[in-house]
Design an enzyme around this catalytic site. Structure first.
Site, short mmCIF file in Angstrom:
data_model
loop_
_atom_site.label_atom_id
_atom_site.label_comp_id
_atom_site.label_asym_id
_atom_site.label_seq_id
_atom_site.Cartn_x
_atom_site.Cartn_y
_atom_site.Cartn_z
N HIS A 99 0.84 -1.20 0.00
CA HIS A 99 0.00 0.00 0.00
C HIS A 99 0.87 1.25 0.00
O HIS A 99 2.09 1.18 0.18
CB HIS A 99 -0.90 0.03 1.24
CG HIS A 99 -0.16 0.19 2.53
ND1 HIS A 99 0.59 -0.82 3.09
CD2 HIS A 99 -0.03 1.25 3.38
CE1 HIS A 99 1.13 -0.40 4.22
NE2 HIS A 99 0.78 0.85 4.41
N ASP A 101 0.49 5.12 1.97
CA ASP A 101 -0.32 5.65 3.07
C ASP A 101 -1.30 6.73 2.60
O ASP A 101 -0.93 7.61 1.82
CB ASP A 101 0.58 6.25 4.15
CG ASP A 101 1.48 5.19 4.77
OD1 ASP A 101 1.08 4.02 4.82
OD2 ASP A 101 2.61 5.56 5.20
N HIS A 254 4.80 0.24 0.21
CA HIS A 254 5.55 -0.52 1.22
C HIS A 254 4.70 -1.65 1.77
O HIS A 254 3.47 -1.67 1.61
CB HIS A 254 6.07 0.40 2.33
CG HIS A 254 5.03 1.20 3.02
ND1 HIS A 254 4.47 2.34 2.49
CD2 HIS A 254 4.43 1.04 4.23
CE1 HIS A 254 3.58 2.84 3.33
NE2 HIS A 254 3.53 2.05 4.38
N ARG A 269 5.42 6.38 14.06
CA ARG A 269 5.29 6.91 12.70
C ARG A 269 4.70 8.31 12.70
O ARG A 269 3.68 8.56 13.35
CB ARG A 269 4.39 5.99 11.86
CG ARG A 269 4.49 6.27 10.38
CD ARG A 269 3.55 5.41 9.58
NE ARG A 269 2.26 6.04 9.44
CZ ARG A 269 1.27 5.58 8.68
NH1 ARG A 269 1.43 4.44 8.02
NH2 ARG A 269 0.13 6.21 8.59
C1 SIN Z 1 3.16 1.16 7.76
O1 SIN Z 1 2.54 0.62 6.86
O2 SIN Z 1 3.12 2.36 7.95
C2 SIN Z 1 4.03 0.31 8.68
C3 SIN Z 1 5.27 -0.14 8.02
C4 SIN Z 1 6.12 -0.95 8.95
O3 SIN Z 1 5.78 -1.12 10.11
O4 SIN Z 1 7.18 -1.43 8.52
#
Ligand code: SIN
Length: 278
Positions: A99, A101, A254, A269
């Site tokens: 995906h 974000d 990612h 994050r």
């Molecule tokens: C996310 O999708 O923001 C998390 C990515 C991760 O935890 O590596």
């Protein structure tokens, strides 16, 4: 003269930046070099950063306004920092599918700065895909078709009520009543800063092409996923406490691997505001 060291990663995407301490207020010259690397590589990594939540926020604010994710749990006392956590007894992780974000927002977040706090002994790596290259490696015929298309992105089927995500993630995800937004974006966008074209659909949030049914859209979305995630298009990041990945949502996907059963992984994050895509 700065001491910054830049090592490109594999898969034609990403670069690791060394020789910089993000716990201090960066000079304009150093910040400008980091920014240029981010635009050029679409994804930057740092290691061994000892940051307090306030340091993390100060670095994020150099890039723009903070965009608060409305579904993720927050770090206590820090409303602007999302807690991306997998507990030892938790089965599913957050972000365990390809995906980008916030593509379900009308104005998706520009990028996300993920800082590792606790990592499993092995596993828990994150994969990243290069969506410039995904676009560039399509045939001219398919590029031409996709150029005129838009796609609908939604949060409902992921973060909405009755999806089971909140329960399965030990309530790390909440506010299902806020999962009401759908957004239409071009399938091919021009990155506002690099001016390069990128493929902007993703398997998690893109639900259909505008004017097409979901059933009609699925085969082409599946093909684009398979095309975009070929090994030559991917880089893989191995985390340690203090590692940071900062990805550009407009030109990367990612995928957080969920291959560490019974172990904890804790990340912080911060998402930075973006601009309308065209
Ligand atoms: C996310 O999708 O923001 C998390 C990515 C991760 O935890 O590596």
């Amino acid at each position: 003269m700065s001491e910054i060291i830049i090592n490109p990663a594999s898969g034609s995407i990403g670069a690791e930046i060394g020789g910089v301490d993000l716990s201090v207020d960066l000079s304009d010259a150093v910040f400008s070099e980091i920014r240029q690397t981010f635009i050029e590589h679409g994804l930057i990594f740092f290691r061994n950063q000892e940051l307090t939540p306030d340091d993390h926020l100060r670095f994020a604010k150099r890039w723009g306004e903070i965009n608060i994710n409305r579904f993720f749990a927050k770090v206590e006392g820090h409303e602007q920092i999302a807690e991306v956590k997998k507990d030892t007894d938790q089965e599913i992780n957050i972000g365990g599918a390809w995906h980008t974000d916030h593509s379900y927002d009308q104005i998706p977040a520009m990028g996300s700065i993920l800082l590792a706090r606790e990592t499993p002994k092995t596993g828990g790596d994150t994969l990243f895909a290069n969506m410039y290259r995904a676009y560039e490696s399509l045939s001219d015929g398919l590029k031409g078709t996709l150029e005129s298309m838009n796609a609908c992105h939604s949060s409902r089927h992921v973060f909405g009520a009755h999806t089971g995500y909140a329960e399965a993630s030990n309530q790390r995800i909440g506010n299902p009543e806020l999962a009401t937004q759908d957004a239409i974006h071009p399938v091919i966008i021009t990155h506002p800063e690099s001016k390069r074209k990128a493929l902007y659909v993703n398997p998690e949030f893109t639900v259909n092409f505008e004017g097409w049914t979901k059933e009609e859209s699925k085969p082409l979305l599946n093909y684009l996923t398979e095309h975009s995630t070929r090994s030559e298009n991917i880089t893989r990041f191995k985390w340690e406490p203090g590692s940071i990945a900062f990805w550009d949502n407009r030109c990367t996907w990612h995928f957080a691997l969920n291959d560490y059963p019974g172990e904890k992984r804790l990340m912080h994050r911060i998402t930075v505001e973006g601009s309308a895509l065209c």
